[in-house]
Design an enzyme around this catalytic site. Structure first.
Site, PDB file in Angstrom:
ATOM      1  N   ASP A 104       0.865  -1.181   0.000  1.00 25.10           N
ATOM      2  CA  ASP A 104       0.000   0.000   0.000  1.00 25.10           C
ATOM      3  C   ASP A 104       0.895   1.222   0.000  1.00 25.10           C
ATOM      4  OD1 ASP A 104      -2.366  -1.489   2.325  1.00 25.10           O
ATOM      5  OD2 ASP A 104      -2.267  -1.576   0.151  1.00 25.10           O
ATOM      6  N   ASP A 133     -14.330  -5.378  -4.630  1.00 23.98           N
ATOM      7  CA  ASP A 133     -14.496  -5.406  -3.175  1.00 23.98           C
ATOM      8  C   ASP A 133     -15.916  -5.867  -2.901  1.00 23.98           C
ATOM      9  OD1 ASP A 133     -12.663  -2.284  -2.696  1.00 23.98           O
ATOM     10  OD2 ASP A 133     -11.960  -4.345  -2.935  1.00 23.98           O
TER      11      ASP A 133
END
Lengths: 281, 267
Positions: free
Chosen positions: A11, A130
């Site tokens: 990330d 997601d």
């Protein structure tokens, strides 16, 4: 033998790896290129570099990171976060990325998947989804306000049989779209791979969301990467067997050194799954 | 194009021509009524500098053929990392004069051959292959070494090696697999070859393809892998070398294979 893939995810925010502070052995745990090299050394099969800010201003920094990683790390890597147009694909692939993943931009404009696949080929296009559990269509739920983009065909929307819903904005905004049908649609448009994150399981360290992964993996002809929920070695094995995933992704588990890629691969090996173990020159 | 490399010596004199390279567009198989899955990634629209280089003496230059077939950037970066002098070229003379050639390739067989023809590179590539100097075809660049492919039935390949290119079956007996074959798979070596020096048995390399080679002459097969069926994924016939997998994406194993090729080019 064809191997299952273990994929660490970095990330990246403002050019730095977040949650990278506990990385054992690195002088600068926040340096994305150093992290990428370390994972390569540790036998990671691929990498995902996720731009979690995905701002216009940060694009240049991200491109620099991509170029440097491509110059030093010779395993496939995917770039995600803020990929909204075909031009973003062009930039990232030209900088050295092997694949780009699209998420919200694809939901808002599914044609992006087809356009990118047409120009660069399906296996450059990863559809990131997601998903959260749902019970049917949630029509009776007065607190439920999905944001369904106009160009989503009606047959993709939730109905009584739906078990998972597509969410945007990091799992916060419901779309009213059935995750399984969206995955199939995305693959039909040209997505070459699915990166499937369970927002219910993510961060819980209680295992990947097996029914979600199994249903999507069984329904599409492209590889599915399971994401969200890894906490123990068994979770990886279960995702790749019961979950029918072709690959597994994990972030903080590897970043914090709780488990290493090699440990996961040794475990998979012990239990009879093929995993690539490189050699040292 | 910035020349990378740690060769030492004076940089070569470079005459640059800026050319726009058209991308190869994958053609959907309308007759099948389904989304086609290309053998590899089709080319991207990119601007390349085609360098007609005059290399200083003693420098062994590897020319990477630029025919719009995309992703030669990764091959370039790997060679740069290994410190191997190299250039990217769409120029027939440069290719003929190089000490070694790499033919990369991403896209569909027919498009790739079309792109080579459009750029007038078929002859120079064939000539180079027959010159005895080291030649490496990667992925689609490996498939076009053969006479034809089921992917583009009316298109002739370079015809340098006998064999066919077939679609990877999704089903083989009880096994069902996903196509394209995308990911890491392990190698077996039916014969010893310089390409795999220092690479252990069962080494893993990275594949992305929907079609596979069946070489007619088993003697040229340098590596195989198993998926839904056994596939011939590397060949070595004299100076002619080819890999279905991407050595530039296969980590340390891949770099060792490229290093071996670089070494061949210095002999």
């Amino acid at each position: 033998m064809y191997a299952k893939r273990i994929i660490p995810c970095l990330d990246i925010k403002n050019g730095r790896v977040v949650k990278g502070t506990s990385f054992v052995g690195l002088r600068d745990a926040g340096d994305p290129v150093a992290c990428a090299r370390l994972y390569d050394e540790m036998d990671a099969d691929e990498l995902v570099l996720l731009d979690i800010m995905a701002s216009h201003e940060g694009r240049g920094t991200m491109l620099d990171i991509v170029r440097q990683v491509a110059a030093q790390v010779f395993i496939p890597f995917t770039v995600g976060g803020g990929i909204n147009r075909v031009a973003d694909f062009t930039q990232m692939l030209r900088a050295g990325a092997d694949k780009c993943s699209v998420n919200s931009a694809a939901v808002r404009s599914p044609q992006l998947i087809a356009d990118a696949a047409e120009k660069f080929g399906s296996q450059c296009v990863v559809l990131a989804i997601d998903a959260r559990r749902t019970q049917g269509s949630r029509a009776a739920d007065t607190n439920y306000h999905p944001e369904t983009p106009a160009c989503i065909p009606a047959e993709l929307l939730l109905d009584e049989t739906s078990r998972y819903e597509v969410y945007l904005n990091g799992g916060r905004v419901p779309t009213g779209i059935d995750a399984l049908r969206w995955a199939k649609y995305g693959v039909a448009l040209g997505a070459g791979e699915i990166l499937l994150t369970s927002m219910d399981a993510d961060g819980q360290k209680d295992g990947y969301e097996l029914p979600l992964t199994a249903s999507i993996s069984g329904a599409v002809s492209v590889p599915v990467i399971a994401s969200g929920g890894a906490g123990k070695l068994e979770h990886f094995y279960d995702a790749l067997t019961l979950g029918k995933a072709d690959a597994v992704l994990a972030a903080s588990l590897f970043h914090f050194g709780e488990l290493t890629v090699s440990q996961v691969k040794d475990y998979l090996h012990e239990r009879g799954l093929a995993a690539r173990q490189a050699f040292n020159n | 194009m910035r020349r990378e490399g740690r060769g030492g010596n004076l940089p070569p004199v470079v005459v640059r021509r800026r050319i726009e390279v058209r991308g190869i567009r994958t053609q959907a198989r309308e007759s099948a009524g389904e989304r086609s899955s290309p053998a590899c990634v089709p080319a991207r629209k990119m601007l390349y500098y085609s360098a007609k280089t005059i290399a200083p003496r003693g420098r062994n230059l590897i020319a990477i053929v630029d025919y719009g077939a995309g992703n030669l950037g990764s091959v370039q970066k790997a060679l740069a990392y290994l410190g191997a002098p190299h250039c990217v070229s769409a120029d027939a003379d440069t290719i003929r004069a190089a000490d070694a050639v790499i033919l990369p390739g991403v896209g569909a067989f027919g498009d790739a051959m079309g792109a080579l023809r459009t750029r007038g590179l078929v002859e120079s590539v064939q000539d180079f292959a027959r010159s005895g100097k080291p030649f490496l075809g990667i992925c689609l660049g490996y498939q076009v070494l053969f006479a034809a492919s089921d992917e583009s039935p009316d298109v002739a390949g370079l015809g340098l090696l006998p064999g066919t290119v077939r679609r990877i079956p999704a089903q083989c007996g009880d096994t069902t697999v996903k196509v394209p074959h995308m990911g890491w798979n392990s190698l077996r070596y039916p014969k010893k070859s310089a390409l795999f020096g220092g690479v252990p048995d069962d080494a893993y390399v990275y594949f992305v393809h929907s079609y596979f080679v069946q070489a007619q002459d088993p003697a040229i097969i340098a590596a195989t892998t198993d998926y839904s069926t056994r596939m011939d994924v590397a060949v070595a016939e004299g100076n002619l070398l080819g890999t279905q997998f991407h050595p530039e994406k296969s980590g340390k194993v891949g770099l060792q294979i490229l290093r071996n090729f670089v070494e061949l080019s210095t002999r």
